[in-house]
Design a protein around this motif. Structure first.
Motif, mmCIF file in Angstrom:
data_model
loop_
_atom_site.group_PDB
_atom_site.id
_atom_site.type_symbol
_atom_site.label_atom_id
_atom_site.label_comp_id
_atom_site.label_asym_id
_atom_site.label_seq_id
_atom_site.Cartn_x
_atom_site.Cartn_y
_atom_site.Cartn_z
ATOM 1 N N LEU A 157 0.842 -1.086 -0.056
ATOM 2 C CA LEU A 157 -0.082 -0.010 0.076
ATOM 3 C C LEU A 157 0.920 1.309 0.132
ATOM 4 C CD1 LEU A 157 -1.618 -2.339 1.315
ATOM 5 C CD2 LEU A 157 -3.025 -0.699 2.365
ATOM 6 N N GLY A 158 0.791 1.830 -1.151
ATOM 7 C CA GLY A 158 1.869 3.115 -1.400
ATOM 8 C C GLY A 158 1.181 4.362 -0.906
ATOM 9 N N PHE A 159 1.977 5.283 -0.524
ATOM 10 C CA PHE A 159 1.670 6.695 -0.173
ATOM 11 C C PHE A 159 2.667 7.543 -0.741
ATOM 12 C CE2 PHE A 159 3.656 5.244 3.700
ATOM 13 C CZ PHE A 159 4.422 6.210 4.056
ATOM 14 N N ARG A 160 3.957 7.312 -1.099
ATOM 15 C CA ARG A 160 4.968 8.129 -1.577
ATOM 16 C C ARG A 160 5.489 7.321 -3.014
ATOM 17 N NH1 ARG A 160 7.004 12.324 1.047
ATOM 18 N NH2 ARG A 160 6.764 12.511 3.176
ATOM 19 N N HIS A 161 5.636 8.285 -3.997
ATOM 20 C CA HIS A 161 6.193 7.847 -5.265
ATOM 21 C C HIS A 161 7.213 8.945 -5.705
ATOM 22 C CE1 HIS A 161 6.172 7.708 -9.581
ATOM 23 N NE2 HIS A 161 6.146 6.437 -9.573
ATOM 24 N N ASN A 162 8.594 8.062 -5.839
ATOM 25 C CA ASN A 162 9.799 8.984 -6.173
ATOM 26 C C ASN A 162 9.923 10.047 -5.359
ATOM 27 O OD1 ASN A 162 10.142 7.163 -8.226
ATOM 28 N ND2 ASN A 162 9.290 8.157 -10.015
ATOM 29 N N GLY A 163 9.864 9.757 -3.996
ATOM 30 C CA GLY A 163 10.220 10.922 -3.002
ATOM 31 C C GLY A 163 9.097 11.747 -2.546
ATOM 32 N N GLN A 164 7.850 11.801 -3.464
ATOM 33 C CA GLN A 164 6.909 12.640 -3.079
ATOM 34 C C GLN A 164 5.585 12.034 -2.741
ATOM 35 O OE1 GLN A 164 7.301 16.022 -3.722
ATOM 36 N NE2 GLN A 164 9.498 15.525 -3.979
ATOM 37 N N LEU A 165 4.721 12.809 -1.829
ATOM 38 C CA LEU A 165 3.514 12.089 -1.551
ATOM 39 C C LEU A 165 2.794 11.887 -2.785
ATOM 40 C CD1 LEU A 165 2.061 14.051 1.796
ATOM 41 C CD2 LEU A 165 2.710 11.700 1.731
ATOM 42 N N LEU A 166 1.777 11.015 -2.982
ATOM 43 C CA LEU A 166 1.190 10.569 -3.984
ATOM 44 C C LEU A 166 0.341 12.040 -4.307
ATOM 45 C CD1 LEU A 166 -0.570 7.009 -3.499
ATOM 46 C CD2 LEU A 166 1.381 8.018 -5.651
ATOM 47 N N THR A 167 -0.036 12.325 -5.324
ATOM 48 C CA THR A 167 -1.052 13.671 -5.797
ATOM 49 C C THR A 167 -2.374 12.863 -5.520
ATOM 50 O OG1 THR A 167 -0.798 13.140 -8.276
ATOM 51 C CG2 THR A 167 0.736 14.645 -7.190
ATOM 52 N N PRO A 168 -3.578 13.659 -5.361
ATOM 53 C CA PRO A 168 -4.736 13.087 -5.576
ATOM 54 C C PRO A 168 -4.929 12.554 -6.878
ATOM 55 C CG PRO A 168 -4.880 15.392 -4.430
ATOM 56 C CD PRO A 168 -3.504 15.109 -5.170
ATOM 57 N N GLU A 169 -4.540 12.771 -7.887
ATOM 58 C CA GLU A 169 -4.808 12.485 -9.158
ATOM 59 C C GLU A 169 -4.183 10.894 -9.327
ATOM 60 O OE1 GLU A 169 -5.471 16.624 -9.686
ATOM 61 O OE2 GLU A 169 -3.427 15.583 -8.972
ATOM 62 N N HIS A 170 -3.111 10.591 -8.544
ATOM 63 C CA HIS A 170 -2.371 9.387 -8.391
ATOM 64 C C HIS A 170 -2.743 8.504 -7.271
ATOM 65 C CE1 HIS A 170 -0.206 9.455 -12.070
ATOM 66 N NE2 HIS A 170 0.328 10.802 -11.777
ATOM 67 N N GLY A 171 -3.886 8.938 -6.677
ATOM 68 C CA GLY A 171 -4.447 7.997 -5.568
ATOM 69 C C GLY A 171 -4.223 8.464 -4.036
ATOM 70 N N TYR A 172 -3.852 9.802 -3.754
ATOM 71 C CA TYR A 172 -3.626 10.255 -2.281
ATOM 72 C C TYR A 172 -4.977 9.864 -1.534
ATOM 73 C CZ TYR A 172 -3.106 13.095 1.432
ATOM 74 O OH TYR A 172 -3.135 13.605 2.797
ATOM 75 N N PRO A 173 -4.898 9.364 -0.330
ATOM 76 C CA PRO A 173 -3.582 9.261 0.370
ATOM 77 C C PRO A 173 -2.871 7.846 0.382
ATOM 78 C CG PRO A 173 -5.648 8.849 1.739
ATOM 79 C CD PRO A 173 -6.001 9.160 0.400
ATOM 80 N N VAL A 174 -3.606 6.693 -0.126
ATOM 81 C CA VAL A 174 -2.902 5.403 -0.245
ATOM 82 C C VAL A 174 -3.622 5.031 -1.504
ATOM 83 C CG1 VAL A 174 -3.129 2.918 0.797
ATOM 84 C CG2 VAL A 174 -2.927 5.224 2.200
ATOM 85 N N ARG A 175 -2.649 4.137 -2.233
ATOM 86 C CA ARG A 175 -3.157 3.334 -3.252
ATOM 87 C C ARG A 175 -2.517 1.973 -3.139
ATOM 88 N NH1 ARG A 175 -1.855 5.136 -9.132
ATOM 89 N NH2 ARG A 175 -2.851 3.407 -9.559
ATOM 90 N N MET A 176 -3.240 0.923 -3.639
ATOM 91 C CA MET A 176 -2.564 -0.485 -3.636
ATOM 92 C C MET A 176 -1.611 -0.496 -4.765
ATOM 93 S SD MET A 176 -3.201 -3.469 -2.348
ATOM 94 C CE MET A 176 -1.970 -4.545 -2.512
ATOM 95 N N VAL A 177 -0.542 -1.078 -4.621
ATOM 96 C CA VAL A 177 -0.013 -1.328 -5.728
ATOM 97 C C VAL A 177 0.721 -2.906 -5.974
ATOM 98 C CG1 VAL A 177 2.612 -0.773 -6.717
ATOM 99 C CG2 VAL A 177 1.331 0.914 -5.583
ATOM 100 N N VAL A 178 0.289 -3.596 -7.035
ATOM 101 C CA VAL A 178 0.280 -5.013 -7.564
ATOM 102 C C VAL A 178 1.247 -4.871 -8.794
ATOM 103 C CG1 VAL A 178 -0.560 -7.097 -7.488
ATOM 104 C CG2 VAL A 178 -1.857 -5.304 -6.225
ATOM 105 N N PRO A 179 2.470 -4.606 -8.641
ATOM 106 C CA PRO A 179 3.304 -4.422 -9.837
ATOM 107 C C PRO A 179 3.375 -5.298 -10.855
ATOM 108 C CG PRO A 179 4.850 -5.004 -7.987
ATOM 109 C CD PRO A 179 3.328 -4.467 -7.490
ATOM 110 N N HIS A 180 3.041 -6.855 -10.643
ATOM 111 C CA HIS A 180 3.136 -7.925 -11.723
ATOM 112 C C HIS A 180 1.803 -7.883 -12.477
ATOM 113 C CE1 HIS A 180 1.451 -9.963 -8.390
ATOM 114 N NE2 HIS A 180 0.925 -10.742 -9.056
ATOM 115 N N LEU A 181 0.805 -7.028 -12.195
ATOM 116 C CA LEU A 181 -0.496 -7.110 -12.976
ATOM 117 C C LEU A 181 -0.627 -5.594 -13.584
ATOM 118 C CD1 LEU A 181 -2.716 -9.011 -10.785
ATOM 119 C CD2 LEU A 181 -1.716 -9.921 -12.375
#
Length: 194
Positions: free
Chosen positions: A127-151
């Motif tokens: 469950l991710g909340f930062r991407h490349n050093g920055q908090l996720l933006t609302p457009e990318h799922g802030y505050p938390v997004r699931m990450v299942v990278p093999h799908l």
């Protein structure tokens, strides 16, 4: 890691590389002004339902994850660095019932997506909340997004609010609207118009 090291082995068929982070969604983007109203509910085939407040979620052990992501719309972004909470950390607080075979991820505004419990529990799922050093933006799922990278990346639900364990598979929002039930990018399991 060099972003393009071994690129031919890291990009599934039919995908093209991007250095950007495209924003794709349907409907409005949820914005949070008061994080005391956010929580994450884990329910369904569990011995006891668990709900994490935002404060409780942020207090969980965090770690760094590195992965490549692949969108069903044919873009791939390599060498992502995330900060998040491993699924196994969440599951330390939850006891699954043996008949739990599938997961439905519930997001804001009724968005859902399904996956087998093995994929949810994979070592690479978090469950991710930062991407490349920055908090996720609302457009990318802030505050938390699931990450299942093999799908394909639609299985990495933005604006995550609930994790439901189920005995049988059933389609989520995207799967009811033509997306593949599983979504393996290496098999190009993009759409299912049966």
């Amino acid at each position: 890691m060099n972003t393009y090291e071994g690129v031919q082995d890291r990009v599934p068929p039919g995908q093209r590389l991007t250095d950007g982070f495209p924003v794709l969604h349907h409907g409005s983007v949820p914005y949070y002004n008061d994080m005391s109203k956010w929580n994450l509910r884990v329910f369904g085939l569990v011995e006891e339902e668990v709900t994490f407040s935002y404060k409780q979620f942020l207090a969980l052990p965090k770690q760094e994850f590195k992965n490549d992501i692949h969108c069903v719309t044919t873009w791939s972004k390599l060498a992502n660095v995330w900060e998040g909470v491993a699924v196994r950390t969440i599951m330390e607080k939850v006891k699954l019932k043996p008949e739990a075979k599938y997961v439905m991820l519930h997001a804001e505004e009724g968005w859902t997506t399904n996956l087998p419990v093995e994929d949810f529990l994979a070592e690479t799922s978090f469950l991710g909340f930062r991407h490349n050093g920055q908090l996720l933006t609302p457009e990318h799922g802030y505050p938390v997004r699931m990450v299942v990278p093999h799908l394909y990346f639609w299985k990495s639900a933005k604006w995550l609010r609930g994790i439901e364990f189920m005995p049988k598979d059933k389609p989520g929002f995207w799967e009811r609207n033509g997306y593949h039930m599983y979504g393996d990018p290496w098999k190009e399991e993009r759409y299912d118009f049966e």
